[in-house]
Design a protein around this motif. Sequence first.
Motif, mmCIF file in Angstrom:
data_model
loop_
_atom_site.group_PDB
_atom_site.id
_atom_site.type_symbol
_atom_site.label_atom_id
_atom_site.label_comp_id
_atom_site.label_asym_id
_atom_site.label_seq_id
_atom_site.Cartn_x
_atom_site.Cartn_y
_atom_site.Cartn_z
ATOM 1 N N ARG A 31 22.617 7.837 12.542
ATOM 2 C CA ARG A 31 23.050 6.606 12.778
ATOM 3 C C ARG A 31 22.579 6.338 14.487
ATOM 4 N N THR A 32 22.735 5.261 15.064
ATOM 5 C CA THR A 32 22.344 4.965 16.357
ATOM 6 C C THR A 32 23.887 5.320 17.062
ATOM 7 N N ARG A 33 23.440 6.004 18.308
ATOM 8 C CA ARG A 33 25.215 6.590 18.905
ATOM 9 C C ARG A 33 24.559 5.978 20.435
ATOM 10 N N LYS A 34 25.841 5.468 20.965
ATOM 11 C CA LYS A 34 25.839 5.073 22.402
ATOM 12 C C LYS A 34 25.907 6.314 23.368
ATOM 13 N N LEU A 35 25.357 6.095 24.418
ATOM 14 C CA LEU A 35 25.338 7.037 25.695
ATOM 15 C C LEU A 35 26.012 6.426 26.616
ATOM 16 N N LEU A 36 26.871 7.366 27.481
ATOM 17 C CA LEU A 36 27.850 6.960 28.415
ATOM 18 C C LEU A 36 27.288 7.314 29.769
ATOM 19 N N LEU A 37 26.565 6.299 30.256
ATOM 20 C CA LEU A 37 25.977 6.375 31.619
ATOM 21 C C LEU A 37 26.731 5.137 32.416
ATOM 22 N N HIS A 38 26.646 5.307 33.858
ATOM 23 C CA HIS A 38 27.071 4.682 34.769
ATOM 24 C C HIS A 38 25.796 3.436 34.879
ATOM 25 N N LYS A 39 26.458 2.450 34.940
ATOM 26 C CA LYS A 39 25.505 0.963 35.254
ATOM 27 C C LYS A 39 24.359 0.874 36.052
ATOM 28 N N LYS A 40 24.534 1.826 37.390
ATOM 29 C CA LYS A 40 23.456 1.536 38.152
ATOM 30 C C LYS A 40 22.376 2.492 37.748
ATOM 31 N N GLN A 41 22.689 3.520 36.885
ATOM 32 C CA GLN A 41 21.590 4.540 35.845
ATOM 33 C C GLN A 41 21.159 3.786 35.028
ATOM 34 N N ILE A 42 21.769 3.008 34.401
ATOM 35 C CA ILE A 42 21.152 2.145 33.149
ATOM 36 C C ILE A 42 20.088 1.017 33.695
ATOM 37 N N LYS A 43 20.484 0.336 34.689
ATOM 38 C CA LYS A 43 19.738 -0.570 35.481
ATOM 39 C C LYS A 43 18.275 0.055 36.200
ATOM 40 N N LYS A 44 18.621 1.418 36.734
ATOM 41 C CA LYS A 44 17.529 1.951 37.139
ATOM 42 C C LYS A 44 16.501 2.642 36.065
ATOM 43 N N LEU A 45 16.829 3.194 35.045
ATOM 44 C CA LEU A 45 16.098 3.427 33.746
ATOM 45 C C LEU A 45 15.469 2.307 33.118
ATOM 46 N N GLN A 46 16.210 1.048 33.095
ATOM 47 C CA GLN A 46 15.421 -0.035 32.525
ATOM 48 C C GLN A 46 14.254 -0.428 33.466
ATOM 49 N N LYS A 47 14.637 -0.409 34.655
ATOM 50 C CA LYS A 47 13.377 -0.941 35.645
ATOM 51 C C LYS A 47 12.310 -0.008 35.776
ATOM 52 N N GLU A 48 12.487 1.060 35.546
ATOM 53 C CA GLU A 48 11.487 2.356 35.611
ATOM 54 C C GLU A 48 10.673 2.182 34.207
ATOM 55 N N GLU A 49 11.474 1.849 33.143
ATOM 56 C CA GLU A 49 10.689 1.663 31.938
ATOM 57 C C GLU A 49 9.983 0.527 31.862
ATOM 58 N N LYS A 50 10.156 -0.619 32.156
ATOM 59 C CA LYS A 50 9.520 -1.884 32.138
ATOM 60 C C LYS A 50 8.390 -1.991 33.297
ATOM 61 N N GLU A 51 8.649 -1.646 34.311
ATOM 62 C CA GLU A 51 7.767 -1.611 35.710
ATOM 63 C C GLU A 51 6.617 -0.647 35.645
ATOM 64 N N ASN A 52 7.035 0.563 35.332
ATOM 65 C CA ASN A 52 5.998 1.723 35.144
ATOM 66 C C ASN A 52 5.676 2.076 34.052
#
Length: 148
Positions: free
Chosen positions: A75-96
Motif C-alpha cells: 500500500r501507499t504510505r505517507k511520509l512526514l516531511l516539512h513543507k519546505k522540504q517537500i517544496k524543494k524536492l518537488q522543485k528539484e524533481e521538475k526542474e532538473n
Amino acid sequence: MKIVSQNKKAYHDFFILDTYEAGIELKGTEIKSVRKGSVNLKDSFIRIKNDEAFIENMHIAPYEQGNRFNHEPLRTRKLLLHKKQIKKLQKEEKENGLTIVPTKLYFNTSKLKVEVALARGKKLYDKRQDLKEKDSKRDIERALKNAY
C-alpha cells in the motif's frame, strides 16, 4: 540507530545528490512487521501529490498474528516531511529531472525513519565504470593481503 533495510539497488542505479530524514505513517501491524525485519525497499520510489510525499512499492510483509487487522503489503504510505522540504524536492524533481528514492529504513530511538535521497539516474557506462573500480579495489586489497 538500528538499520532495518537498505536500498542497495538505489546506490547502483543512481548518483545520490542530497539526503533527507523523513518519518513514515504506518498502521499497528506494519510497525510490528518492520520491527521483525520483514520489509523490502528494492523497487520503491517517492511520489509527491498535493504537496504531500508518499512512498510507493515498499513491501512490508503481513504480520503473522495480525489476523483480520493485517495490512496490504504494497500500500501507499505517507511520509512526514516539512513543507519546505517537500517544496524543494518537488522543485528539484521538475526542474532538473531528478528522482526521489528511499535509501534506508531505520529506527532513530523508537521512531521509524526513512532516508530519502534526491538522485540522478546513472547511464549504463557509469554502472560499468563503478564495477571496474570496485573490482580493481578488490584486487588491490587481495594483493596487499597476500603480500604480508
